[in-house]
Design a protein around this motif. Structure first.
Motif, short mmCIF file in Angstrom:
data_model
loop_
_atom_site.label_atom_id
_atom_site.label_comp_id
_atom_site.label_asym_id
_atom_site.label_seq_id
_atom_site.Cartn_x
_atom_site.Cartn_y
_atom_site.Cartn_z
N ARG A 110 9.86 -3.36 -6.17
CA ARG A 110 9.39 -4.48 -5.34
C ARG A 110 7.88 -4.64 -5.48
O ARG A 110 7.37 -5.76 -5.62
N GLN A 111 7.14 -3.55 -5.49
CA GLN A 111 5.70 -3.62 -5.66
C GLN A 111 5.35 -4.24 -7.01
O GLN A 111 4.44 -5.08 -7.11
N ALA A 112 6.07 -3.85 -8.07
CA ALA A 112 5.81 -4.41 -9.39
C ALA A 112 6.03 -5.92 -9.40
O ALA A 112 5.25 -6.67 -10.02
N VAL A 113 7.08 -6.38 -8.73
CA VAL A 113 7.37 -7.81 -8.68
C VAL A 113 6.30 -8.56 -7.90
O VAL A 113 5.79 -9.59 -8.34
N VAL A 114 5.95 -8.03 -6.74
CA VAL A 114 4.94 -8.69 -5.91
C VAL A 114 3.58 -8.69 -6.61
O VAL A 114 2.85 -9.69 -6.60
N ASP A 115 3.22 -7.57 -7.26
CA ASP A 115 1.97 -7.52 -8.02
C ASP A 115 1.97 -8.57 -9.13
O ASP A 115 0.96 -9.25 -9.37
N VAL A 142 0.85 -1.19 0.00
CA VAL A 142 0.00 0.00 0.00
C VAL A 142 0.89 1.24 0.00
O VAL A 142 1.81 1.38 0.81
N THR A 143 0.60 2.16 -0.91
CA THR A 143 1.35 3.41 -1.02
C THR A 143 0.43 4.59 -0.72
O THR A 143 -0.78 4.44 -0.58
N GLU A 144 1.04 5.78 -0.68
CA GLU A 144 0.26 6.98 -0.39
C GLU A 144 -0.56 7.44 -1.58
O GLU A 144 -1.41 8.34 -1.44
N THR A 145 -0.35 6.84 -2.74
CA THR A 145 -1.11 7.18 -3.95
C THR A 145 -2.23 6.18 -4.13
O THR A 145 -1.98 5.01 -4.49
N ILE A 146 -3.45 6.60 -3.88
CA ILE A 146 -4.59 5.67 -3.87
C ILE A 146 -4.71 4.95 -5.21
O ILE A 146 -4.95 3.73 -5.26
N GLU A 147 -4.55 5.69 -6.28
CA GLU A 147 -4.71 5.09 -7.62
C GLU A 147 -3.71 3.95 -7.84
O GLU A 147 -3.99 3.02 -8.60
N ASN A 148 -2.56 4.04 -7.22
CA ASN A 148 -1.50 3.05 -7.41
C ASN A 148 -1.76 1.75 -6.67
O ASN A 148 -1.06 0.75 -6.89
N ASN A 149 -2.73 1.74 -5.79
CA ASN A 149 -2.94 0.59 -4.92
C ASN A 149 -3.87 -0.46 -5.51
O ASN A 149 -4.13 -1.48 -4.86
N THR A 150 -4.39 -0.23 -6.69
CA THR A 150 -5.19 -1.23 -7.39
C THR A 150 -4.47 -1.63 -8.67
O THR A 150 -4.07 -0.77 -9.46
#
Length: 333
Positions: A168-173, A84-92
């Motif tokens: 890291r987020q891209a990999v986990v996603d 989860v990041t501070e950018t809401i749009e980025n979290n989906t």
């Protein structure tokens, strides 16, 4: 004469977004890169945690125990990112499916840095060749873009911690999507990455055992070296070089370096293809060559296709068709 024109064309494409890229300064933000870390630990603490992340990369790029529930709407699949990041749009996370039939071979595609749209030609080509193509949006791109940003400046930037978190987020996603696809009954999963997306695809291939084929376009080993020497990231180097040198940047971004995981990339059951542009000035060819040599030294034999063009001119029909046919043959073998 032709190749001089081609090189100039690539350079113009490289500079097309330069007016959006500003020189700032080094920021660490250690707590963004490494969950639970203190933000005030200093550079040496950052380097120590980066080394620890490489040593325990299975945990660093690991998934939660439970897969997210995915929503489906026509040819779209979406699910919440577990980071989860501070950018809401980025979290989906959203991925678009293109398929010509009931294929059980899923191909997950990771686009290039600053992509402003998906690639319907690529998706149609690979679906025609028998794949169910899932084009995933990487962090801070497409539907996940940060409001008000002119480009994906939070994905790759002079903020060392933010860059680590984004990759890291891209990999986990990507691993999360692969888990969902396996749950949905896909029997074979391959990945294809382009430019920065090839780093993500390579990290996934190194850490996700169900991936048995990975095609990496315009890739290298060291992300730090790519940023330091590449024509598209001059502003990042200019932002960093008064504060750290290349050796220190390599330490900081070691968890993002494919050469940190050559033993994993050489694992049995994984076939690798690399498409390298011999005139590339964004990802210099020697970075690709060094990665290939390291993987070969680890005992694997990647399939390598050298193309006599630049980074952006690989998208020209003259070159992209040959690269696409080569990749589809490799992935279907």
């Amino acid at each position: 004469m032709y190749y001089k024109w081609l090189d100039r064309w690539d350079e113009r494409r490289t500079r097309r977004r330069d007016h959006d890229k500003t020189v700032t300064g080094l920021e660490l933000d250690t707590d963004l890169a490494f969950p639970g870390a203190r933000s005030s630990g200093g550079a040496e603490e950052f380097y120590r945690l980066a080394e620890q992340a490489v040593t325990d990369s299975s945990s660093f790029f690991g998934l939660d125990d439970a897969l997210s529930q995915a929503s489906r709407d026509d040819h779209w699949l979406s699910f919440p990112s577990s980071i989860v990041t501070e950018t809401i749009e980025n979290n989906t996370v959203r991925a678009k499916l293109t398929t010509a039939g009931a294929s059980k071979h899923a191909l997950v595609v990771f686009h290039h840095w600053n992509a402003t749209s998906r690639n319907p030609q690529l998706a149609k080509f690979f679906s025609w060749r028998g794949f169910a193509v899932f084009e995933i949006a990487m962090p801070y791109h497409l539907e996940r873009a940060r409001p008000g940003s002119s480009h994906a400046d939070y994905m790759l930037c002079p903020n060392l911690g933010r860059t680590v978190r984004s990759i890291r987020q891209a990999v986990v996603d990507g691993r999360q999507l692969i888990g969902i696809l396996r749950r949905d009954g896909y029997e074979k999963i391959s990945v294809l990455g382009i430019s920065l997306g090839s780093w993500v695809a390579g990290l996934i291939a190194a850490h996700e055992p169900v991936v048995n084929k990975a095609s990496l376009f315009l890739t290298g080993g060291s992300l730090a070296d790519m940023v330091w020497t590449g024509s598209a990231t001059r502003h990042i180097r200019a932002s960093l070089e008064d504060s750290i040198d290349l050796a220190q940047l390599r330490q900081a971004w070691a968890p993002l370096d494919l050469e940190s995981y050559t033993e994993r990339l050489a694992r049995p059951g994984l076939d690798l293809q690399m498409v390298v542009a011999g005139r590339d000035r964004v990802v210099l060819p020697n970075l690709s060559k060094h990665l290939i040599e390291r993987i070969e030294h680890a005992g694997a034999k990647p399939t390598v296709k050298w193309v006599n063009c630049g980074h952006y001119s690989l998208s020209l029909p003259t070159y992209t068709l040959g690269a696409g046919i080569s990749a589809s043959r490799f992935l279907n073998a």
